[in-house]
Design a protein around this motif. Sequence first.
Motif, PDB file in Angstrom:
ATOM      1  N   ARG A 452     143.697   5.870   5.958  1.00  0.00           N
ATOM      2  CA  ARG A 452     142.707   5.404   6.245  1.00  0.00           C
ATOM      3  C   ARG A 452     141.724   4.886   5.235  1.00  0.00           C
ATOM      4  N   THR A 453     141.687   5.403   3.988  1.00  0.00           N
ATOM      5  CA  THR A 453     140.659   4.672   2.690  1.00  0.00           C
ATOM      6  C   THR A 453     141.452   3.345   2.548  1.00  0.00           C
ATOM      7  N   GLU A 454     142.654   2.989   2.459  1.00  0.00           N
ATOM      8  CA  GLU A 454     143.323   2.015   2.355  1.00  0.00           C
ATOM      9  C   GLU A 454     142.663   1.004   3.258  1.00  0.00           C
ATOM     10  N   ALA A 455     142.925   1.426   4.514  1.00  0.00           N
ATOM     11  CA  ALA A 455     142.284   0.340   5.712  1.00  0.00           C
ATOM     12  C   ALA A 455     141.001   0.010   5.544  1.00  0.00           C
ATOM     13  N   LYS A 456     140.090   0.955   5.012  1.00  0.00           N
ATOM     14  CA  LYS A 456     138.727   0.686   4.736  1.00  0.00           C
ATOM     15  C   LYS A 456     138.638  -0.307   3.416  1.00  0.00           C
ATOM     16  N   GLN A 457     139.386  -0.151   2.514  1.00  0.00           N
ATOM     17  CA  GLN A 457     139.248  -0.878   1.264  1.00  0.00           C
ATOM     18  C   GLN A 457     139.758  -2.464   1.917  1.00  0.00           C
ATOM     19  N   LYS A 458     140.916  -2.541   2.771  1.00  0.00           N
ATOM     20  CA  LYS A 458     141.152  -3.898   3.279  1.00  0.00           C
ATOM     21  C   LYS A 458     140.301  -4.242   4.515  1.00  0.00           C
ATOM     22  N   LYS A 459     139.136  -3.502   4.557  1.00  0.00           N
ATOM     23  CA  LYS A 459     138.257  -3.900   5.695  1.00  0.00           C
ATOM     24  C   LYS A 459     138.981  -3.858   7.019  1.00  0.00           C
ATOM     25  N   ASP A 460     139.940  -3.048   7.164  1.00  0.00           N
ATOM     26  CA  ASP A 460     140.875  -3.085   8.605  1.00  0.00           C
ATOM     27  C   ASP A 460     139.915  -1.936   9.260  1.00  0.00           C
ATOM     28  N   TRP A 461     138.755  -2.261   9.827  1.00  0.00           N
ATOM     29  CA  TRP A 461     137.982  -1.318  10.484  1.00  0.00           C
ATOM     30  C   TRP A 461     138.311  -0.674  11.723  1.00  0.00           C
ATOM     31  N   ALA A 462     139.467  -1.507  12.474  1.00  0.00           N
ATOM     32  CA  ALA A 462     140.078  -1.090  13.552  1.00  0.00           C
ATOM     33  C   ALA A 462     140.787   0.216  13.422  1.00  0.00           C
ATOM     34  N   THR A 463     141.752   0.044  12.286  1.00  0.00           N
ATOM     35  CA  THR A 463     142.767   0.949  11.854  1.00  0.00           C
ATOM     36  C   THR A 463     142.134   2.411  11.612  1.00  0.00           C
ATOM     37  N   SER A 464     140.797   2.121  10.661  1.00  0.00           N
ATOM     38  CA  SER A 464     139.931   3.054  10.208  1.00  0.00           C
ATOM     39  C   SER A 464     139.315   4.077  11.268  1.00  0.00           C
ATOM     40  N   ASP A 465     138.696   3.195  12.291  1.00  0.00           N
ATOM     41  CA  ASP A 465     138.281   3.862  13.333  1.00  0.00           C
ATOM     42  C   ASP A 465     139.310   4.508  14.220  1.00  0.00           C
ATOM     43  N   LYS A 466     140.329   3.963  14.230  1.00  0.00           N
ATOM     44  CA  LYS A 466     141.419   4.528  15.419  1.00  0.00           C
ATOM     45  C   LYS A 466     141.953   5.911  14.544  1.00  0.00           C
ATOM     46  N   ILE A 467     142.229   5.974  13.480  1.00  0.00           N
ATOM     47  CA  ILE A 467     142.476   7.258  12.442  1.00  0.00           C
ATOM     48  C   ILE A 467     141.516   8.143  12.803  1.00  0.00           C
ATOM     49  N   ARG A 468     140.141   8.040  12.818  1.00  0.00           N
ATOM     50  CA  ARG A 468     138.929   8.851  12.961  1.00  0.00           C
ATOM     51  C   ARG A 468     138.945   9.314  14.554  1.00  0.00           C
ATOM     52  N   ASP A 469     139.115   8.306  15.226  1.00  0.00           N
ATOM     53  CA  ASP A 469     139.174   8.658  16.818  1.00  0.00           C
ATOM     54  C   ASP A 469     140.277   9.553  17.191  1.00  0.00           C
ATOM     55  N   GLU A 470     141.311   9.205  16.675  1.00  0.00           N
ATOM     56  CA  GLU A 470     142.506  10.099  17.131  1.00  0.00           C
ATOM     57  C   GLU A 470     142.593  11.453  16.572  1.00  0.00           C
ATOM     58  N   LEU A 471     141.972  11.578  15.343  1.00  0.00           N
ATOM     59  CA  LEU A 471     141.845  12.927  14.724  1.00  0.00           C
ATOM     60  C   LEU A 471     140.697  13.809  15.724  1.00  0.00           C
ATOM     61  N   LYS A 472     139.824  13.108  16.106  1.00  0.00           N
ATOM     62  CA  LYS A 472     138.803  13.728  17.012  1.00  0.00           C
ATOM     63  C   LYS A 472     139.303  14.259  18.078  1.00  0.00           C
ATOM     64  N   ALA A 473     140.226  13.421  18.645  1.00  0.00           N
ATOM     65  CA  ALA A 473     140.983  13.731  19.959  1.00  0.00           C
ATOM     66  C   ALA A 473     141.813  14.887  19.765  1.00  0.00           C
ATOM     67  N   ALA A 474     142.436  14.827  18.558  1.00  0.00           N
ATOM     68  CA  ALA A 474     143.110  16.121  18.243  1.00  0.00           C
ATOM     69  C   ALA A 474     142.335  17.489  17.956  1.00  0.00           C
ATOM     70  N   GLY A 475     141.074  17.247  17.825  1.00  0.00           N
ATOM     71  CA  GLY A 475     140.325  18.364  17.514  1.00  0.00           C
ATOM     72  C   GLY A 475     140.078  18.633  16.083  1.00  0.00           C
ATOM     73  N   VAL A 476     140.267  17.706  15.136  1.00  0.00           N
ATOM     74  CA  VAL A 476     139.778  17.478  13.844  1.00  0.00           C
ATOM     75  C   VAL A 476     138.744  16.502  13.541  1.00  0.00           C
ATOM     76  N   ILE A 477     137.435  17.241  13.131  1.00  0.00           N
ATOM     77  CA  ILE A 477     136.243  16.416  12.958  1.00  0.00           C
ATOM     78  C   ILE A 477     136.382  16.110  11.346  1.00  0.00           C
ATOM     79  N   VAL A 478     136.336  14.764  11.141  1.00  0.00           N
ATOM     80  CA  VAL A 478     136.320  14.166   9.719  1.00  0.00           C
ATOM     81  C   VAL A 478     134.780  13.644   9.462  1.00  0.00           C
ATOM     82  N   LYS A 479     134.271  13.976   8.371  1.00  0.00           N
ATOM     83  CA  LYS A 479     132.954  13.575   7.918  1.00  0.00           C
ATOM     84  C   LYS A 479     132.911  12.950   6.494  1.00  0.00           C
TER      85      LYS A 479
END
Length: 492
Positions: A452-479
């Motif tokens: 996700r960090t690599e995606a953010k560095q590349k300004k790939d916001w779609a991948t970054s947000d997808k990883i965050r949302d998928e983790l949340k759906a799995a019950g893992v809250i990332v801050k």
Amino acid sequence: MENKLNIYNTLTRRKETFEPLNPPFVGLYVCGPTVYGDAHLGHARPAITFDLVFRYLQYLGYKVRYVRNITDVGHLTNDSDDGEDKIAQKAKLERLEPMEVVQYYTNRYHKNMEQLNTLPPSIEPHASGHIIEQMELVKRILENGFAYESEGSIYFDVEAYNRKYHYGKLSGRRVEELFANTRQLDGQQEKRNPADFALWKKASPEHIMHWPSPWSEGFPGWHLECSCMSQKYLGDRFDIHGGGLDLQFPHHECEIAQSTAAYGQEAVKYWMHNNMVTINGQKMGKSLGNFITLDQLFSGDNGVLEQAYSPMTVRFFILQAHYRSPLDFSNDALKAAQKGYERLMAAVAALDKIKASPDNTADVDALATKCFDAMNDDLNTPTLISHLFDGVRLINSLAAGSEKINSANLEKLRTLYHDFTFDILGLKAETEAVGRDHEALGKVLDMVMSIRTEAKQKKDWATSDKIRDELKAAGVIVKDTKEGYEWELENA
């Protein structure tokens, strides 16, 4: 901070400020198990309840002598004055000596209690080791005119006792109703009244466990042992007598009568009773065949269990309800307890990683006051746990940098959570439940978050947000934080 503990006294039916008879010494007696089978969830509740009492009294600075007996003789089938001894019955079935049965199940009980992280009692006397003392107590009651001999057995005379004292004051029952409603059993013809109970029973020829006495070759009544052993080790008057609500009548009612009849005064100042564990609204117990042993809970080896539950999950499940409230078993409730326990332990672990700041926005003193107020209000563990979870949100905010805490308050917060989580509630970190699995999940998240960090560095916001949302759906809250990221398991 002055801590004044208020406890509900079953005898007076009100909350009372706890004032020990001989401070700082406190005498605590709890009715232990009849060891003829494996311990089940119903046994865990009084063990954990009075472990909590023991721990908190010590935390408040009292010197506590905690006595918990082992019943290994005199407890007859159907909790009556007739029938077969439960230990002897098991011994016959398994072709063992009765004391082999006692030792085997006592060892297993101790193992389960250790798994639940209950502290061992100061003294753990056996009924069979106090036969002489029990006979002496019978003699005193006879001499005082509150018992009679019938065909080699000695029975307590409830009617004679009630003329001078009050039989039924603990349970609220009336003697007239007891005489009218007590069911007739074999051997009741020996008694003057059906409500009379055995102090000493003449043994039948086939009865395995018996001792010589002035009246017959026999054995003590079930109720007698606790009156005898509690006063032997705690004195004629002691502070707290505890046990399950199912023991309130007739067992504890009979204890009051025996002690008063023998010594002219009641032995116990505060009576405490934990409520029952139920399954589908019905009391859980061996006699009903609906019990789940602790070993089955820990292994998952029972048809009603959807999974195995760790000892600390079971302990947390029991502590989530007030000790005087009924507690109904369900897989959903235990799963929720597992999540809650893991969330609390993760927060305690996170406290060690938080760094102090020159600034402070955390009101630790207010949180501490709420926690102590909950415990001092008749050991209100559900309210205490609620306050601790309020503090978990504070800990997460501190970890994320949205709250600040100085070094003095950080040390207070760490001490508060250590004291309440480990010393008072008696929880501990479990390698399987919190340690190993938590560490493994952390390593997986490190790998995912690096992507996700690599995606953010590349300004790939779609991948970054997808990883965050998928983790949340799995019950893992990332801050996201200044240092990187923090995570926790969702508990909602």
